[in-house]
Design a protein around this motif. Structure first.
Motif, PDB file in Angstrom:
ATOM      1  N   GLN A  60       0.827  -1.207   0.000  1.00 23.30           N
ATOM      2  CA  GLN A  60       0.000   0.000   0.000  1.00 23.30           C
ATOM      3  C   GLN A  60       0.864   1.261   0.000  1.00 23.30           C
ATOM      4  O   GLN A  60       2.083   1.192   0.068  1.00 23.30           O
ATOM      5  N   LYS A  61       0.207   2.390  -0.051  1.00 21.92           N
ATOM      6  CA  LYS A  61       0.950   3.643  -0.106  1.00 21.92           C
ATOM      7  C   LYS A  61       1.459   4.025   1.274  1.00 21.92           C
ATOM      8  O   LYS A  61       0.977   3.552   2.305  1.00 21.92           O
ATOM      9  N   VAL A  62       2.424   4.901   1.289  1.00 22.30           N
ATOM     10  CA  VAL A  62       2.974   5.417   2.536  1.00 22.30           C
ATOM     11  C   VAL A  62       1.970   6.402   3.138  1.00 22.30           C
ATOM     12  O   VAL A  62       1.463   7.287   2.444  1.00 22.30           O
ATOM     13  N   GLU A  63       1.711   6.232   4.437  1.00 22.87           N
ATOM     14  CA  GLU A  63       0.709   7.066   5.106  1.00 22.87           C
ATOM     15  C   GLU A  63       1.341   7.851   6.247  1.00 22.87           C
ATOM     16  O   GLU A  63       2.111   7.304   7.041  1.00 22.87           O
ATOM     17  N   PHE A  64       0.967   9.085   6.370  1.00 27.91           N
ATOM     18  CA  PHE A  64       1.442   9.943   7.447  1.00 27.91           C
ATOM     19  C   PHE A  64       0.786   9.542   8.766  1.00 27.91           C
ATOM     20  O   PHE A  64      -0.410   9.268   8.827  1.00 27.91           O
ATOM     21  N   LEU A  65       1.591   9.514   9.817  1.00 24.67           N
ATOM     22  CA  LEU A  65       1.057   9.262  11.152  1.00 24.67           C
ATOM     23  C   LEU A  65       1.063  10.542  11.991  1.00 24.67           C
ATOM     24  O   LEU A  65       0.014  10.968  12.489  1.00 24.67           O
ATOM     25  N   VAL A  66       2.236  11.134  12.150  1.00 26.37           N
ATOM     26  CA  VAL A  66       2.360  12.225  13.101  1.00 26.37           C
ATOM     27  C   VAL A  66       3.590  13.066  12.775  1.00 26.37           C
ATOM     28  O   VAL A  66       4.565  12.567  12.211  1.00 26.37           O
ATOM     29  N   SER A  67       3.517  14.347  13.130  1.00 22.38           N
ATOM     30  CA  SER A  67       4.684  15.210  13.060  1.00 22.38           C
ATOM     31  C   SER A  67       4.907  15.830  14.435  1.00 22.38           C
ATOM     32  O   SER A  67       3.964  15.989  15.225  1.00 22.38           O
ATOM     33  N   PHE A  68       6.141  16.208  14.690  1.00 30.07           N
ATOM     34  CA  PHE A  68       6.549  16.589  16.048  1.00 30.07           C
ATOM     35  C   PHE A  68       7.558  17.708  15.951  1.00 30.07           C
ATOM     36  O   PHE A  68       8.513  17.643  15.171  1.00 30.07           O
ATOM     37  N   TYR A  69       7.321  18.746  16.738  1.00 31.22           N
ATOM     38  CA  TYR A  69       8.232  19.887  16.740  1.00 31.22           C
ATOM     39  C   TYR A  69       8.207  20.534  18.105  1.00 31.22           C
ATOM     40  O   TYR A  69       7.145  20.657  18.724  1.00 31.22           O
ATOM     41  N   ASN A  70       9.337  20.939  18.567  1.00 29.98           N
ATOM     42  CA  ASN A  70       9.438  21.665  19.836  1.00 29.98           C
ATOM     43  C   ASN A  70       8.776  20.885  20.970  1.00 29.98           C
ATOM     44  O   ASN A  70       8.037  21.452  21.780  1.00 29.98           O
TER      45      ASN A  70
END
Lengths: 117, 117
Positions: free
Chosen positions: A41-51
């Motif tokens: 399947q395609k690559v799926e975004f889970l989460v992004s994290f900053y600061n």
């Protein structure tokens, strides 16, 4: 050339167990991401994290998932009670910035292949 | 929400020949980035080339070039002088350029490229 590293490369676990996937982003990068790719399947975004906090998360990233930057170098993804459908390749990525030409390009680690039995 | 479509599940090219992989996307934004990532059998995601939407000039990286048609929302990848090592899954990806942290990548479904000796 600096690169994103991930450990372990492979993880097999029993359904209901907790797993922690580890990532070491590129050292001067400030933005961190987790993606997953179920086989075929395609690559799926889970989460992004900053600061030290979550910037954005997808519908996939429910209460069973959490992320943490426990120290100055590691970035972890925890799955509290794994399900069969969590079996996938998990990619960590990092970027220097969130905008601004090349600085926002996301560089991926080699992935952790998680198999839930 | 943005979507990315790769209409060619598989492509084949003779070694030393040229091949073009197609990608279309849908967005209401005017400023964004587009990427092609390569995923060899090892499943690591490797950045091939990137394009800023505000740039009219098509990006090139050695044997790899893109044909970016903003009005048509089309972003194709051309691989010249194909080599056996180019055999991989190729993913087209979109990323917003809006301000703020954590802009995620949205991936297409991928195109499997086979290179025949």
């Amino acid at each position: 050339e600096p690169e994103v590293t991930q450990t372990p490369s492979h993880q097999v676990t029993q359904m209901g167990q907790e797993v922690i996937l580890r990532c070491v982003p590129i050292s001067n990068h400030l933005y961190f991401y987790w993606y997953r790719q179920i086989l075929g399947q395609k690559v799926e975004f889970l989460v992004s994290f900053y600061n030290n906090e979550i910037s954005e998360k997808s519908e996939i990233f429910d209460d069973q998932f959490s992320v943490e930057r426990p120290d100055g170098s590691n970035f972890t993804l925890k799955i509290r009670s794994t399900k069969l459908e969590d079996s996938a390749m998990y990619f960590c990525a990092s970027s220097e910035a969130s905008s601004g030409g090349n600085r926002e390009t996301q560089y991926f680690g080699p992935g952790t292949r998680l198999l839930v039995l | 929400a943005q979507t990315v479509t790769q209409s060619q599940p598989e492509m084949s090219v003779q070694e030393a020949e040229t091949v073009t992989l197609s990608c279309t996307y849908d967005t209401s934004e005017s400023d964004y980035y587009l990427f092609w990532y390569k995923q060899p059998p090892s499943r690591q995601m490797i950045l091939v080339i990137r394009q800023e939407a505000y740039k009219q000039q098509n990006a090139t990286e050695n044997r790899f070039s893109v044909n970016f048609q903003k009005a048509a929302k089309s972003f194709s990848l051309k691989i010249s002088d194909s080599q056996l090592g180019d055999a991989a899954m190729y993913f087209c990806a979109y990323r917003s350029a809006r301000g703020g942290a954590g802009n995620m990548l949205t991936f297409g479904g991928g195109t499997r490229l086979m290179v025949k000796p």
